[in-house]
Motif scaffolding. Sequence first.
Motif, PDB file in Angstrom:
ATOM      1  N   THR A 251       0.830  -1.199   0.000  1.00 21.00           N
ATOM      2  CA  THR A 251       0.000   0.000   0.000  1.00 21.00           C
ATOM      3  C   THR A 251       0.868   1.254   0.000  1.00 21.00           C
ATOM      4  N   ALA A 252       1.928   1.260   0.793  1.00 21.88           N
ATOM      5  CA  ALA A 252       2.841   2.408   0.827  1.00 21.88           C
ATOM      6  C   ALA A 252       3.485   2.626  -0.540  1.00 21.88           C
ATOM      7  N   SER A 253       3.830   1.542  -1.217  1.00 20.35           N
ATOM      8  CA  SER A 253       4.404   1.649  -2.556  1.00 20.35           C
ATOM      9  C   SER A 253       3.391   2.234  -3.539  1.00 20.35           C
ATOM     10  N   ASN A 254       2.145   1.793  -3.428  1.00 20.99           N
ATOM     11  CA  ASN A 254       1.103   2.338  -4.297  1.00 20.99           C
ATOM     12  C   ASN A 254       0.925   3.836  -4.069  1.00 20.99           C
ATOM     13  N   ILE A 255       0.895   4.241  -2.807  1.00 22.65           N
ATOM     14  CA  ILE A 255       0.729   5.661  -2.477  1.00 22.65           C
ATOM     15  C   ILE A 255       1.926   6.465  -2.998  1.00 22.65           C
ATOM     16  N   ALA A 256       3.121   5.943  -2.810  1.00 22.68           N
ATOM     17  CA  ALA A 256       4.327   6.643  -3.261  1.00 22.68           C
ATOM     18  C   ALA A 256       4.365   6.797  -4.779  1.00 22.68           C
ATOM     19  N   ASN A 257       3.733   5.877  -5.486  1.00 19.09           N
ATOM     20  CA  ASN A 257       3.756   5.902  -6.950  1.00 19.09           C
ATOM     21  C   ASN A 257       2.442   6.385  -7.557  1.00 19.09           C
ATOM     22  N   ALA A 258       1.638   7.075  -6.769  1.00 16.60           N
ATOM     23  CA  ALA A 258       0.328   7.530  -7.240  1.00 16.60           C
ATOM     24  C   ALA A 258       0.415   8.440  -8.469  1.00 16.60           C
ATOM     25  N   ASP A 259       1.516   9.150  -8.627  1.00 21.33           N
ATOM     26  CA  ASP A 259       1.671  10.050  -9.770  1.00 21.33           C
ATOM     27  C   ASP A 259       2.664   9.541 -10.811  1.00 21.33           C
ATOM     28  N   THR A 260       3.135   8.321 -10.645  1.00 27.50           N
ATOM     29  CA  THR A 260       4.102   7.756 -11.577  1.00 27.50           C
ATOM     30  C   THR A 260       3.383   7.286 -12.843  1.00 27.50           C
ATOM     31  N   PRO A 261       3.748   7.833 -14.002  1.00 27.57           N
ATOM     32  CA  PRO A 261       3.082   7.422 -15.244  1.00 27.57           C
ATOM     33  C   PRO A 261       3.241   5.921 -15.506  1.00 27.57           C
ATOM     34  N   GLY A 262       2.140   5.286 -15.835  1.00 31.17           N
ATOM     35  CA  GLY A 262       2.162   3.872 -16.192  1.00 31.17           C
ATOM     36  C   GLY A 262       2.224   2.906 -15.026  1.00 31.17           C
ATOM     37  N   TYR A 263       2.336   3.415 -13.799  1.00 31.64           N
ATOM     38  CA  TYR A 263       2.414   2.523 -12.636  1.00 31.64           C
ATOM     39  C   TYR A 263       1.081   1.815 -12.440  1.00 31.64           C
ATOM     40  N   LYS A 264       1.140   0.525 -12.181  1.00 33.93           N
ATOM     41  CA  LYS A 264      -0.054  -0.266 -11.919  1.00 33.93           C
ATOM     42  C   LYS A 264      -0.081  -0.644 -10.450  1.00 33.93           C
ATOM     43  N   ALA A 265      -1.202  -0.374  -9.808  1.00 30.97           N
ATOM     44  CA  ALA A 265      -1.351  -0.653  -8.376  1.00 30.97           C
ATOM     45  C   ALA A 265      -1.162  -2.130  -8.089  1.00 30.97           C
ATOM     46  N   GLN A 266      -0.591  -2.408  -6.949  1.00 33.76           N
ATOM     47  CA  GLN A 266      -0.394  -3.777  -6.505  1.00 33.76           C
ATOM     48  C   GLN A 266      -1.313  -4.056  -5.328  1.00 33.76           C
ATOM     49  N   LYS A 267      -1.622  -5.309  -5.145  1.00 39.08           N
ATOM     50  CA  LYS A 267      -2.516  -5.704  -4.067  1.00 39.08           C
ATOM     51  C   LYS A 267      -1.937  -6.937  -3.392  1.00 39.08           C
ATOM     52  N   THR A 268      -1.961  -6.943  -2.070  1.00 40.29           N
ATOM     53  CA  THR A 268      -1.530  -8.109  -1.316  1.00 40.29           C
ATOM     54  C   THR A 268      -2.715  -9.047  -1.163  1.00 40.29           C
TER      55      THR A 268
END
Length: 120
Positions: free
Chosen positions: A15-32
């Motif tokens: 979740t922290a990684s997803n939040i940190a990459n919220a504005d990263t182009p092309g980033y796909k959210a991860q889920k545990t």
Amino acid sequence: MENALNASVLRQKTTASNIANADTPGYKAQKTVFQHALDEEETKLSARRTSDYHVHFSEHSNGQAYVSESRGTTYNHNGNNVDIDKEMSSMAENQIYYHSLIERMNSQFNSIRTAIGKGR
């Protein structure tokens, strides 16, 4: 209890990684994914793989949590699919879950301490 704590830690990192990459182009959210939830649902399913891209039902049978990537959605014009509100909610929920596990573990340790005569 150990697996649940490890899964909670992994969920927090994801979740922290997803939040940190919220504005990263092309980033796909991860889920545990917690394996026990999959195991319960798997017993209800009769499925077969029709594509190599499908998840193997027995692939994660060790009872551990694992991370999967969500590719099916896009929330931002840059291809990113992180929903920051959902991630913040997930983080808060996970923190409550983690703290409840710690409290439960402490309670068990106190019971053991009392049983051996070293309790308070």
